[in-house]
Each structure stands twice: as structure tokens, then as C-alpha cells.
Design an enzyme around this catalytic site. Structure first.
Site, short mmCIF file in Angstrom:
data_model
loop_
_atom_site.label_atom_id
_atom_site.label_comp_id
_atom_site.label_asym_id
_atom_site.label_seq_id
_atom_site.Cartn_x
_atom_site.Cartn_y
_atom_site.Cartn_z
N ASP A 78 28.77 46.20 37.12
CA ASP A 78 29.99 46.81 37.68
C ASP A 78 30.94 47.31 36.60
O ASP A 78 32.14 47.03 36.62
CB ASP A 78 30.71 45.81 38.58
CG ASP A 78 29.86 45.35 39.73
OD1 ASP A 78 28.75 45.88 39.88
OD2 ASP A 78 30.29 44.46 40.47
N TYR A 121 21.32 46.29 38.39
CA TYR A 121 20.86 44.99 38.88
C TYR A 121 20.25 45.07 40.27
O TYR A 121 19.90 44.05 40.85
CB TYR A 121 22.01 43.99 38.88
CG TYR A 121 23.25 44.43 39.63
CD1 TYR A 121 23.34 44.37 41.02
CD2 TYR A 121 24.36 44.92 38.93
CE1 TYR A 121 24.47 44.77 41.69
CE2 TYR A 121 25.50 45.33 39.60
CZ TYR A 121 25.56 45.25 40.97
OH TYR A 121 26.68 45.65 41.64
N ASP A 147 32.50 37.28 50.51
CA ASP A 147 33.70 37.95 50.02
C ASP A 147 33.81 39.37 50.54
O ASP A 147 34.83 40.01 50.38
CB ASP A 147 33.79 37.90 48.50
CG ASP A 147 32.53 38.29 47.79
OD1 ASP A 147 31.59 38.77 48.45
OD2 ASP A 147 32.46 38.12 46.56
#
Length: 854
Positions: free
Chosen positions: A293, A332, A395
């Protein structure tokens, strides 16, 4: 690894929503890179009879003879190296010295001793033997002996051994995967220090052996403060976590996330080594570096592998007691990884030291663990991947708790396919233990893993005094509604109004009554307070959901009995959720797959049937349709709630041929369509940037209402009327792959000019919902609502929900304002129009659903 999905006004993810413990960088948007299928596969497996002695994780070889028992009620005498494990033996009573009738406990470990005991030569392997001679434990290493004690503890603490007599047994066991554990890598409220310590003890008891520390709220983990040492208090806490991990034979892996602002120079290399040295001094012996990220130069895979290789040589090998490094690559997930030989992953494979473990989340960010995804990545990184499983993380759906079975893990895999499995849990650490109980079981004995059986055992382990109550809550608290969906309420049958039978209704009533009792039963049973603190907000709403379901079944009976219209309508509005109730439920949801949809759809079915019988025509209601799987969930109702602050979101990437639309219920004349896309109208990315508005009479043949529309949040069409049952907004060719969101979708929205009479109110536009021939919409009147009476209208039926028992005053006025008639009505009112009436005024606070002329 994190995904930004503002779909519920949360920024989420970390490996997140599935992503790893990496901070989401400002301006870095991966919302286009999610692609969950929205499929909801069933949970495999079945509950098994373990003869009173269930062991987690499931041993590879176990012979338990419950007919023969060893009496340890008077304690045990220690022999051999047992003294070294004194801190791990609190579950046993130790005698001062050996005497007749007192069994012995012998513990030994080491490669030579393990070889003689025919134990597989791998860390964590052990043999536990319980016989008339006593208890004998042999471990391949210290960790193996510790794991044997965890198995013994479970046997000793089993209800069937409550009298202090344990069964004879021989268990020869070992782990399938070398790394088995947890990454604290979610967004949201971080775990407290106390919860972290509680979880570390849980890891040890269930033979998990690694804990990656990378909380998103830790500024010393990510930029810009990764270069700085921890302050004294934070450093002391980390030292305590390291020590707790040591006691539980868990590797504490400290992760750093430097990629967003790292400079590929000697200064930052020195900064990184200095930080590692600081952590080393706190007791850390395992390290991870996350490059997920991020954007910019930090994503350079060549620079990344050069750094890792240098750290391996100059820090790991130089120290001598540091474990091999772990890395999370920028690529990833297969969803956005370059598949070519020039890709970042291929560079890892060709240049990265083979000792470094490489994280992978699968085909998308939240993915099932399959041979196919591992084969794809392993062929590029040239080693078995370390799987970062984004379950039970929430989340990205913080209004949900995930308490369903741990499944989606292929049982044909081995350490040749993956070097380990770590779970990214919820911000609710105690509640996450149920899923982690399954993670531990799977990673230890892959081929024997049974999700349902593990879940049933885990429920009893978590809440032994009220297992059935916890099970009821858990089985209805599994679904995310969007994203990585899980089966929920699979034992419960719901139905629509036209499918009603007394048998179905009675079975569902029993379930709703059980649900209503769950909060009190868990409190009364003395359930673990730490767990209850996390779950109480959800349990409160769960109990209300049970009561709501019972009332809905009662209302169905009233509807089917043909009871008087006033009685039914009064009961109906009493069962509607208020804004406050709905807001509370939306913030703490459960029962999203079957239970709440049963309530919503049953209320709609009764409302539309009631209105049709009352007026002789079907209401002008819309139903969501589209190409996305989650269009069938109740979340799609947000397109029709007349609230531009709420929205339906696809929960999956948009692609060729995708569309979102409305079913009008029957063939209708359509003269106006209004669509409001996106989650907002300023900087939003979740919308069709190239689209066309179409209609169809049969759902098969579509015709255009507009030309191609470019970059339009708000779409309004008015034109020559067409006959249509379906209207849709269809995506045209575009490189955009973000999610899609719609705030409102209106067909023939009522307009003042079309009514033929005047309407006066505090909010004249919203007051039109009282005359739109759709009782599912409403206007909340707080003052006076006045409307003209057209010629030929003899009476009105008022469908209301008054704010008080006093009801609403209805005044009939002549054109000059003279009062001709006045009465007070409740929820259901009928008014005969007095001669000469030109205007009717409703005074009093009430929700006005429909004013029906006759």
C-alpha cells in the site's frame, strides 16, 4: 496491505479488508483493486463425537482409551526435565515427593530422545503417553514438550475428567506448517495491552507459534516515525509482549513499514538498522518489512530485495540468534500483480535470499486459500508463500462481528505449498478467538480439518456455561453483506408472505424467541467479561432483532386473518423501526443474510398487499436489480430510501456489461428517471464514468433512453413516455474498475405540477411523498401539512404514524379559510369530504405514509 473502501464511510483495510499491517498512505487508492466474487459457499464438515475428550488442534495420531483411567486427583510427582516446565504446569497438582498410588510425570526433549520415541524430527513434534505407569512426555524440542503439555491440559480440563481420572492415551503429533499465527494488521480501535497478553496466552494454548506486531495506529511502525525509537512506556509494553510470547513459545515478529518515504541511501539504511537494534534490545528476535500500500520509489522491487539481502547478511546472520526475515511485497495479491517474467514477484524469485518468507493474500485481498493461487505465486517467488489470510478481519465492515466457522482453506495443501498461515483478526480480540481456534486447528493438521466440528468445539471452549446461547448469536453473526461473504443462519428457514405455513412460522418463531433471550442468558451465565465488553453493543441489537422477528410473525397472523384495516395498520406502524432504532442496528448488525431481510421483506409484502386491497392498485414501489451478486441484499434498498446520504455499493469491481437498475413490478408508463451515482458528488471514484440509461418491457430487450453519458454523478432523463417494467444504468466501455455506488434511483418521481392540487408544508418537496402512491415512502410532518381537494374526491384514507397517542387534528377548510369540519385521527384515519371543502390541513407531529383519495 490495505484497501481503501469508503463504502461505509470507513477507511479500511490493512492487508486488510483484508490487508497486512501496513499503513494506508495518504492519497493511495486501491479501491479499484478489490474483486470479491460475492459468492456465499456453504460451510463444509459436520459435528463429531469426540468421546468427551476434544483436543485442539486435532492430533495427527491419537489413541484414547476412556475405559481405563489414571487417577491424578491426589497430584503427580515430577521426574526428568520436568522442573524446567514448572511455569507451564499450573493445571496439575504437584506432590512433594513420590509415594505409592501417586503417578509420575516425566518430561524430556531433544533430537536423540525424540528419535528413540519415533517422533518426527520437526519443531513442535511430541509424544504424550498416559498409562498405568504415569504420564510420559517426549518433545523433539522444548516447543514440542510445551505442546504436549497443552494437549495434556485439555485432557485434564475435559468435563469427562472432572473426577481427576484421565484416560489412558498415546498421542504422537506434529505441526503441518512451520509458521502458524496471527498478524495484528487491522484498522480501527487497536487491541489493548491486556487483550494482546490474553491473546498470546491463547496462541500458546492452541499451538500457534507466531504473532506479527504491526498495528495501524503505531506511528513507530510506519512513516514518518519508523526511524525513531519507542518512548519508554511503549517500549516497556513491547518488552512485556516479547516475554509473554517467550513463555508461550510464540515468535514475536516486529514489523516495520518504511516504504512510503524510504530513501534508498546509506542514511536510511542506517536508520533502519538502528531501529532494528532498538527492537533487538527489547528482546525482539524476529523481524518483518512491509512494502504494501505504497506509491513512488519505495515500490521498486530491485531496491527492496537489495535491502532485504543486505539486512540478511549484515543483521540477521551477524546477530546469530535472529530468525529469517519476512517481507510483504507491494504486489501481494494476484488481482493487481504483474504476471510477466519482468514482474516484481519474479524479481523477488530471482534475487531475494531464499530464507526470506514472502507474504501473499491470494487471488484478491480477502481470498480463500487454494492450490491454484499458491501455485501462481510460488512459481514467481520461487519458494512456498506465507499466506496472509484476511479473516476474520472486519475493518472494512466495522458494523459486523465475524463469529462463523473458519472455512475457505483447502485441505489438500502441505508445507510444500505454503510455509505458513497467519490470520488478520478483528479489532475485537476476544471475539476473534473463535476464528483463531480454527486457524490453529487447520495449520496444525490440514488434512483432518473440519470447519463445522472445529466451530462447535470452539463455541464450547469460549463460553462453556452458555454454549447454546453463544452459538445462536454466532450462527447469525457471520455475513459481511459485501466483500468476503460467509454463510450465515444456515439452519434457519425464512419465507415470504405467500409461502407462509403454520409449521414454518412456528419454527421461525422459536428461533426468534431464542434470539431474544440470548443477551440475558450470556450475562446470567457469567460469560467472560472481556468477551462481553466487546460484544454487548451487538448483543443488545441482536436481542431487539429477536423481538422484532416475533412481532413480525404476529403481524403476519393479523394480516392473514383479514383483521380490520385500522387494527392492522396501527400494528404495522408500531412494528416499523424508528430512525434511531435503524441507526443503532446499522451500527451493530447481525442476521444480515436471513433474519433482518425476513423482517424487511415481510413488512414490504404486507404493506404492498394491504395497499393493493385498500386502493385496488399496486403501489409504485421499486425493487433493485443488477449484475452484482449483492443486489439481492437489503443494502440495495438504500437506492430507494429518499436519503441521498445513504447508498448501495456493489462491493466488487465494475467491469464490462455491469449495470444497476430498478424493477417497477409491472409494465408502467415511464416519463422521468433520476439517478444519483457515487457516495458523494465531489471526489468520489465509485461510479460508472461512461454509462447509458436504458429501459425494457421484458427484461430481455433493452432500448436507450439517453446517449452515452460521460462523468455524470447526477443523471436526469425526461422525454417521450415509454412503456417499461425495467429501467437500468448500464456501464459502457471504460478503464475504470472501481466499485459502483448509487445513492438514489427514481422512476417517475412525483412532482408538484403533476398532482393537480396545491401542497403546503414546511418542506413542500418532501411532502410530495405523501401523494406518490407508494406507502413505503413518507413525509415527517412537524407542523401543518395542507393540500387542495380536487373535484370529485368524496373521501380520504390517511395512513399515518402519529408521534403521540393524541393523534393528528384534521381540519377541512373552504376556499376563504372558513372551518367546515374538524376531527382527530390516529394511525388509520378515514375522512368524508364536507361539501365546499377546498383545502384539508393536518396539524400535529406525524409520519405521513400516504394520503389516499376516494
Amino acid at each position: 496491505m490495505k484497501i481503501r473502501t469508503e463504502l461505509l464511510a470507513f477507511a479500511i483495510a490493512g492487508m486488510l479488508v483484508c490487508a497486512p499491517a501496513a499503513a494506508q498512505e495518504e492519497g493511495f487508492d486501491l479501491s479499484a483493486q478489490r474483486s470479491e466474487s460475492q459468492e456465499v459457499p456453504p460451510v463444509p464438515g459436520h459435528k463429531r463425537d469426540h468421546g468427551g475428550f476434544a483436543i485442539n488442534p486435532t492430533p495427527h495420531r491419537a489413541r484414547i482409551d476412556a475405559a481405563r483411567r489414571l487417577d491424578i486427583s491426589q497430584g503427580v510427582a515430577w521426574k526428568g526435565a520436568t522442573e524446567a516446565f514448572a511455569d507451564d504446569l499450573a493445571f496439575l497438582t504437584r506432590t512433594a515427593r513420590a509415594r505409592k498410588g501417586i503417578p509420575t510425570l516425566t518430561i524430556d526433549f531433544g533430537a536423540q530422545r525424540a528419535d528413540a520415541a519415533e517422533i518426527e524430527p520437526r519443531s513442535g513434534a511430541y509424544r504424550l503417553r498416559i498409562s498405568a505407569k504415569g504420564i510420559d512426555i517426549v518433545g523433539y524440542d522444548d516447543r514440542g514438550a510445551f505442546y504436549a503439555l497443552q494437549t495434556l491440559r485439555q485432557i485434564v480440563e475435559s468435563p469427562d475428567a472432572a473426577d481427576g481420572r484421565i484416560p489412558f492415551a498415546e498421542i504422537v503429533d506434529r505441526p503441518d506448517l512451520p509458521r502458524r499465527g496471527v498478524v495484528e494488521g487491522f484498522y480501527g480501535t487497536p487491541w489493548s495491552h491486556e487483550v494482546r497478553l490474553s491473546l498470546i496466552d491463547f496462541y500458546g494454548r492452541n499451538k500457534l507459534n507466531c504473532y506479527l506486531y504491526g498495528p495501524k495506529d503505531d506511528p513507530y511502525h510506519s512513516c514518518p516515525d519508523w526511524r525513531l525509537p519507542y518512548p519508554e512506556r511503549e517500549a516497556r509494553n513491547i518488552g512485556e509482549l516479547v516475554e509473554a510470547c517467550r513463555r508461550n513459545r510464540v515468535d514475536f515478529v516486529w514489523a516495520i513499514h518504511p516504504g512510503q518515504d524510504i530513501r534508498w541511501n546509506e542514511e536510511d539504511y542506517a536508520n533502519l538498522v538502528r531501529k532494528f537494534e532498538h527492537m533487538y534490545d527489547l528482546g525482539v528476535r524476529s523481524f518483518a518489512i512491509f512494502f504494501d500500500d505504497i506509491s513512488g520509489e519505495g515500490t521498486n522491487p530491485t531496491r527492496q530485495t537489495e535491502l532485504l539481502n543486505r539486512l540478511h547478511r549484515e543483521f540477521v546472520l551477524a546477530k546469530g540468534d535472529v530468525e529469517p526475515l519476512v517481507v510483504c511485497p507491494t504486489d501481494y495479491s494476484k488481482l493487481w500483480a504483474n504476471p510477466t517474467p519482468q514482474s516484481s514477484l519474479a524479481i523477488y524469485g530471482r534475487t531475494l535470499d531464499p530464507s526470506v518468507a514472502v507474504f501473499w493474500t491470494g487471488d484478491v485481498v480477502c481470498s480463500d486459500l487454494t492450490p491454484e493461487t499458491l501455485g501462481w505465486v510460488n512459481s514467481r517467488i520461487e519458494r512456498p508463500a506465507l499466506y496472509w489470510w484476511n479473516f476474520p478481519v472486519t475493518d472494512y465492515v466495522r458494523h459486523i462481528v465475524m463469529l462463523g466457522p473458519t472455512y475457505g482453506l483447502d485441505t489438500s495443501l502441505s508445507e510444500a505449498d505454503l510455509c505458513g498461515l497467519v490470520s488478520n483478526p478483528m479489532e475485537h480480540g476476544e471475539a476473534s478467538k473463535l476464528a483463531l481456534y480454527g486457524v490453529a486447528d487447520y495449520a496444525w493438521n490440514i488434512a483432518a480439518y473440519d470447519p463445522i466440528d472445529n466451530w462447535e468445539r470452539g463455541l464450547a471452549e469460549a463460553v462453556p456455561a452458555a454454549t447454546e446461547a453463544y452459538r445462536t448469536f454466532a450462527i447469525h453473526s457471520c455475513d459481511t453483506e459485501t466483500g468476503y461473504r460467509r454463510a450465515e443462519s444456515w439452519e434457519t428457514e425464512t419465507f415470504r408472505l405467500d409461502e407462509y405455513t403454520e409449521e414454518r412460522a412456528e419454527a421461525l418463531r422459536r428461533e426468534f424467541e431464542r434470539i431474544e433471550r440470548v443477551p440475558a442468558e450470556l450475562e446470567r451465565a457469567g460469560t467472560d467479561e472481556a468477551l462481553l465488553r466487546e460484544l454487548r453493543p451487538w448483543l443488545a441489537e441482536f436481542g431487539k432483532l429477536g423481538a422484532r422477528g416475533v412481532r413480525t410473525l404476529d403481524l403476519m397472523e393479523r394480516y392473514r386473518s383479514g383483521e380490520d384495516e385500522a387494527g392492522f395498520w396501527t400494528a404495522y406502524v408500531a412494528n416499523l423501526m424508528s430512525d434511531e432504532e435503524r441507526s443503532a442496528y446499522e451500527a451493530r448488525k447481525s442476521g444480515t443474510m436471513k433474519l433482518q431481510p425476513f423482517y424487511e421483506r415481510s413488512m414490504d409484502d404486507m404493506l404492498y398487499g394491504f395497499y393493493t386491497k385498500l386502493t385496488g392498485e399496486a403501489p409504485a414501489a421499486l425493487r433493485a436489480i443488477g449484475s452484482y451478486r449483492n443486489i439481492a441484499t437489503t443494502a440495495a434498498r438504500r437506492m430507494f430510501d429518499n436519503d441521498p446520504e445513504t447508498f448501495y455499493t456493489s462491493g466488487a469491481s465494475q467491469g464490462a456489461g455491469d449495470w444497476i437498475g430498478a424493477d417497477l413490478g409491472r409494465l408502467r408508463t415511464v416519463s422521468s428517471v433520476s439517478v444519483l451515482q457515487g457516495r458523494n458528488s465531489t471526489d468520489d471514484v465509485d461510479y460508472f464514468d461512461r454509462a447509458i440509461l436504458e429501459y425494457s418491457a421484458d427484461g430481455a430487450t433493452w432500448h436507450p433512453l439517453t446517449d452515452a453519458l460521460e462523468n455524470r454523478y447526477e443523471i436526469v432523463w425526461r422525454g417521450t413516455p415509454v412503456e417499461a417494467r425495467y429501467v437500468r444504468l448500464k456501464r459502457l466501455e471504460s478503464p475504470k474498475s472501481n466499485w459502483a455506488a448509487v445513492r438514489s434511483f427514481e422512476v417517475n418521481p412525483v412532482e408538484a405540477a403533476q398532482l393537480g392540487f396545491a401542497v403546503q408544508a414546511d418542506d413542500p418537496q418532501k411532502a410530495l411523498y405523501a401523494f406518490d402512491r407508494h406507502p413505503g415512502t413518507s413525509y415527517k410532518n412537524k407542523g401543518v401539512l395542507s393540500f387542495g381537494v380536487p373535484a370529485g374526491v368524496a373521501a380520504y384514507t390517511l395512513l399515518l404514524k402519529p408521534a403521540t397517542e393524541a393523534g393528528v387534528a384534521v381540519r377541512q377548510l373552504a376556499a376563504d379559510g372558513t372551518l367546515l369540519a374538524q376531527q382527530t385521527v390516529g394511525a388509520f384515519g378515514r375522512i368524508a369530504v364536507a361539501p365546499g371543502t377546498a383545502m384539508i390541513a393536518l396539524e400535529g407531529e406525524a409520519e405521513v405514509f400516504e394520503i389516499v383519495p376516494r
